[in-house]
Design an enzyme around this catalytic site. Sequence first.
Site, PDB file in Angstrom:
ATOM      1  N   GLU A  71       0.829  -1.213   0.000  1.00 39.16           N
ATOM      2  CA  GLU A  71       0.000   0.000   0.000  1.00 39.16           C
ATOM      3  C   GLU A  71       0.862   1.261   0.000  1.00 39.16           C
ATOM      4  O   GLU A  71       0.687   2.162   0.824  1.00 39.16           O
ATOM      5  CB  GLU A  71      -0.971  -0.016   1.185  1.00 39.16           C
ATOM      6  N   GLU A 128      -5.346  -8.502  -0.244  1.00 39.01           N
ATOM      7  CA  GLU A 128      -6.159  -8.051   0.887  1.00 39.01           C
ATOM      8  C   GLU A 128      -7.589  -7.865   0.400  1.00 39.01           C
ATOM      9  O   GLU A 128      -7.845  -7.042  -0.479  1.00 39.01           O
ATOM     10  CB  GLU A 128      -5.633  -6.745   1.498  1.00 39.01           C
TER      11      GLU A 128
END
Length: 493
Positions: free
Chosen positions: A174, A296
Amino acid sequence: MTVTMRILSDLPKSTINKNIYGHFAEHLGRCIYEGIWVGGASPIPNTDGIRNDVLAALRKLNIPVLRWPGGCFADEYHWKDGIGLPESRKRMINTHWGGVVENNHFGTHEFFRLCELLECEPYICGNVGSGTVQEMSEWVEYMTFDGESPMAGLRAENGRKQPWTLKYFGVGNENWGCGGNMRPEYYADLYRRYQTYARNYGDNKLYKIAGGANVDDYNWTEVLMREAGQFMDGLSLHSYTIPGSWEEKRYALGFDTAEWFETMKKSFHMDELITRHSNIMDKYDPERRVGLIIDEWGTWFLSEPGTNPGFLYQQNTLRDALVAGIHLNIFQNHSSRVQMANIAQMVNVLQALILTEGGKMLLTPTYHVFEMYKVHQDNELLEAAFESPEYSLGGESIPQLSVSASRDAAAGKIFISLCNMSHADSANISLELVGAAAGTVTGQILTHPDLNAHNTFEAPEAVAPADFKGAVLKNGVLDCRLPAASVVVLTLE
């Protein structure tokens, strides 16, 4: 109304990579500590510090791959703090998740031991956000170099002479957010640099995964594929199912039919996300060499009242089971591009498969879906041709059915997973096999008359699979009735 469905078994489409059934364990809340790791001195029965009850439950799922140590935690994790004698390891503050002190007793050696016990592939996520190129390079050397080198010597000093086998390695996490708040152009250059020094030692070949987009940030995918596609094997995508909004999340329990519908609609949106990101990837990678890695995904609700909000502990209901089934069907149906997916997370965090409380453990509805669906792993994807009826509420409509089918050629079996998203209406299906014949049908179903139904430590079997009696095979045609709000997996042979 009866839905006519044809399973085209004579035209297999692609192979369903078993890694679609992957998992994720982050240093977050009670996932690692208490959920997986209790330490060798714990009164909770354990193997080398890993609790036996959780280990036994996870082994039943045939877990193919496990991602660690994060998540946001990965980009503040410095691996050398987690090696050596446990009592000498550096304590740190987990600034992302609850501000708690980490004693680093679960580190590289303990993670690989967990993977050995689970018989799954390790997936390590490296630190780009706050770590150096040298730090990442030395971690790969420590884990995989077989010979004389500084890091191999350090590994031997810590009790492991032989290197581990490591295939999957993520270069950051991320990086558009908690991993550095970077622009895609900047991260693309950093990725090119960092991955250069994540070496392949001996026979160990890394499958390098670049940090991909957040939900529908299609520009991120465009830039990463254009600027760094040739240096990656996989590109990640993160997307959570959040009724309401990110800023105004809701609780896992106490939802109404409107929230149920919204959750189903947002789950089904994953199909559009994969399609559009894949189309961009196809421009730069028409051979589909680079896998889309959805490492995720899952539901994200408000933490349960009375728990640390930074621990992301939430209950798990029949609604979560439908979310899991829908996502796994979508991943399978896109298996020509999707090569791995990792639900967030394994134990006690977000859409967990297992919840623990001291020495007690329970299996969630999501766990049961993974156990029902595991029959699809590494099978041939078959096309399910049908037109779904609409599921409508509040002036909006989505498909009522989510379906995926596969064939285990060696066993001569066909598996069909079906989700009825409607909270109120059953679905009648007339199914024909094209290019194959079946003599028997068996199945399992997960459902409950209460949409909010969930398992507790007082009633751990409230939501559990049962034999499915609603399917009849006659003259080559399968007729079945799916109850409302249900997940069904059929076996034809």
